[in-house]
Motif scaffolding. Structure first.
Motif, mmCIF file in Angstrom:
data_model
loop_
_atom_site.group_PDB
_atom_site.id
_atom_site.type_symbol
_atom_site.label_atom_id
_atom_site.label_comp_id
_atom_site.label_asym_id
_atom_site.label_seq_id
_atom_site.Cartn_x
_atom_site.Cartn_y
_atom_site.Cartn_z
ATOM 1 N N GLY A 1 4.447 -0.164 -7.834
ATOM 2 C CA GLY A 1 4.745 -0.017 -6.408
ATOM 3 C C GLY A 1 3.990 -1.024 -5.551
ATOM 4 N N MET A 2 2.730 -1.306 -5.920
ATOM 5 C CA MET A 2 1.985 -2.271 -5.099
ATOM 6 C C MET A 2 2.532 -3.686 -5.276
ATOM 7 S SD MET A 2 -1.923 -2.549 -6.753
ATOM 8 C CE MET A 2 -2.292 -0.990 -7.513
ATOM 9 N N LEU A 3 2.881 -4.039 -6.512
ATOM 10 C CA LEU A 3 3.441 -5.387 -6.749
ATOM 11 C C LEU A 3 4.814 -5.534 -6.099
ATOM 12 C CD1 LEU A 3 3.114 -6.583 -10.462
ATOM 13 C CD2 LEU A 3 1.996 -7.516 -8.433
ATOM 14 N N VAL B 1 -1.505 10.725 4.484
ATOM 15 C CA VAL B 1 -1.779 9.571 3.620
ATOM 16 C C VAL B 1 -1.138 8.308 4.208
ATOM 17 C CG1 VAL B 1 -1.321 8.564 1.336
ATOM 18 C CG2 VAL B 1 -2.090 10.945 1.530
ATOM 19 N N ILE B 2 0.116 8.434 4.629
ATOM 20 C CA ILE B 2 0.807 7.264 5.190
ATOM 21 C C ILE B 2 0.110 6.804 6.476
ATOM 22 C CG2 ILE B 2 3.000 6.402 6.153
ATOM 23 C CD1 ILE B 2 3.060 6.792 3.101
ATOM 24 N N PHE C 1 0.845 -1.213 0.000
ATOM 25 C CA PHE C 1 0.000 0.000 0.000
ATOM 26 C C PHE C 1 0.874 1.256 0.000
ATOM 27 C CE2 PHE C 1 -4.765 0.135 0.967
ATOM 28 C CZ PHE C 1 -4.961 1.342 0.309
ATOM 29 N N ILE C 2 1.918 1.243 0.830
ATOM 30 C CA ILE C 2 2.834 2.397 0.854
ATOM 31 C C ILE C 2 3.574 2.485 -0.480
ATOM 32 C CG2 ILE C 2 4.940 3.318 1.959
ATOM 33 C CD1 ILE C 2 3.799 2.280 4.641
#
Ligand code: MN
Ligand code: MN
Length: 301
Positions: free
Chosen positions: A256-258, A280-281, A18-19
């Motif tokens: 980024g998610m993968l 957001v984080i 997610f980050i």
């Protein structure tokens, strides 16, 4: 350990995923709509989160990709179950809040829901943008490791705005690869899923890579697969992807998610995390933990 799964390891991968998505969005947004030669001339190799771009973002600010994924996550957690209507309501609230940007197909689909209440866009051969694929992560986390639930959640959230077989195939393959990465599969194992997509839909063939990184989901997925399988670290995956330009925030978000799910938190550069929008984080940390504990794996199934 709960059941068959090491929940701590899965939570770490889910968090990095997610980050990683938000980082890819914030990093790539600077380069959105630029060409490879334009990027090379202005930056050499672009590798830091600096904001700007056509949306004139603050460093670390995210765009529609991360925001729509957070809408899906909020909908799940508000109801503690899957509700496509709740997802659509969150999209509608987001659109009413005048977001920084919103793709045409997403806007059209959300407006249709607001006017008519229908949860599914009519099938459309042109709606093969990457707008449904970019926000699948909460569906992948909340369904883990159940493949049937993954399919249901992924497609129901997608069809609110994008009802297209090419978009669907991309969403399902990416969702399956996220599940693989979360459970610790190797890149060779994940490559089989990517290759199966290209066998069923030859348009997705990514080797040799054509170098197109537009918002057409085929170009997006080819770019993500090329860099995910070629690069050897989280950072290299993202740097390679966003430097292709085009829809760089969305290719960045999906890669980024993968890559986050595959490499885990230790591989995510601290200098990037530090640059990110703290709000957001903080929300991501909050939702990831809850999505995983509410998933079948988190409930020991
Ligand atoms: Mn975006
Ligand atoms: Mn984009």
């Amino acid at each position: 350990m709960v059941g068959r799964y090491n929940i701590e390891e899965i939570s770490d991968r889910a968090r990095a995923s997610f980050i990683g998505m938000a980082i890819g969005d914030a990093l790539g947004a600077t380069l959105e709509f630029m060409t490879v030669p334009e990027i090379a001339q202005k930056y050499g190799i672009f590798r830091d989160i600096v904001g700007g771009g056509w949306l004139r973002l603050k460093p670390g600010q995210v765009t529609d990709d991360t925001e729509m994924a957070l809408c899906v996550a909020r909908a799940i957690l508000q109801h503690q179950r899957w509700s496509t209507e709740a997802v659509a309501d969150n999209f509608a609230a987001w659109l009413k809040g005048r977001p920084t940007d919103c793709g045409d197909t997403c806007r059209k689909g959300i407006r249709r829901y607001m006017l008519h209440g229908s949860l599914e866009a009519p099938p459309n051969e042109w709606d093969a943008g990457n707008g449904a694929a970019m926000r699948i992560l909460p569906a992948a986390l909340f369904s883990f490791p159940d493949k049937e639930l993954l399919k249901k959640y992924t497609l129901e959230q997608a069809h609110i705005t994008h009802n297209n077989p090419v978009s669907d195939a991309a969403c399902l393959a990416l969702g399956a690869m996220l599940h693989q990465a979360l459970r610790g599969d190797s890149k060779a194992q994940m490559r089989r899923t990517a290759d199966a997509l290209a066998t069923n839909f030859p348009t997705f063939k990514f080797d040799p890579y054509r170098g197109l990184a537009t918002g057409y989901v085929v170009d997006t997925v080819q770019t993500v697969f090329h860099w995910f399988f070629k690069a050897r670290s989280f950072e290299e995956c993202l740097v390679g992807t966003v430097n292709q330009g085009g829809d760089a925030d969305t290719t960045g978000a999906i890669c980024g998610m993968l890559a986050g799910a595959y490499y885990g938190m230790d591989a995510v550069p601290k200098r990037w995390i530090k640059k990110m929008d703290v709000k957001v984080i903080t929300e991501i940390e909050h939702v990831v933990e809850r999505l995983i504990s509410a998933s079948p794996a988190g409930r020991g199934m």
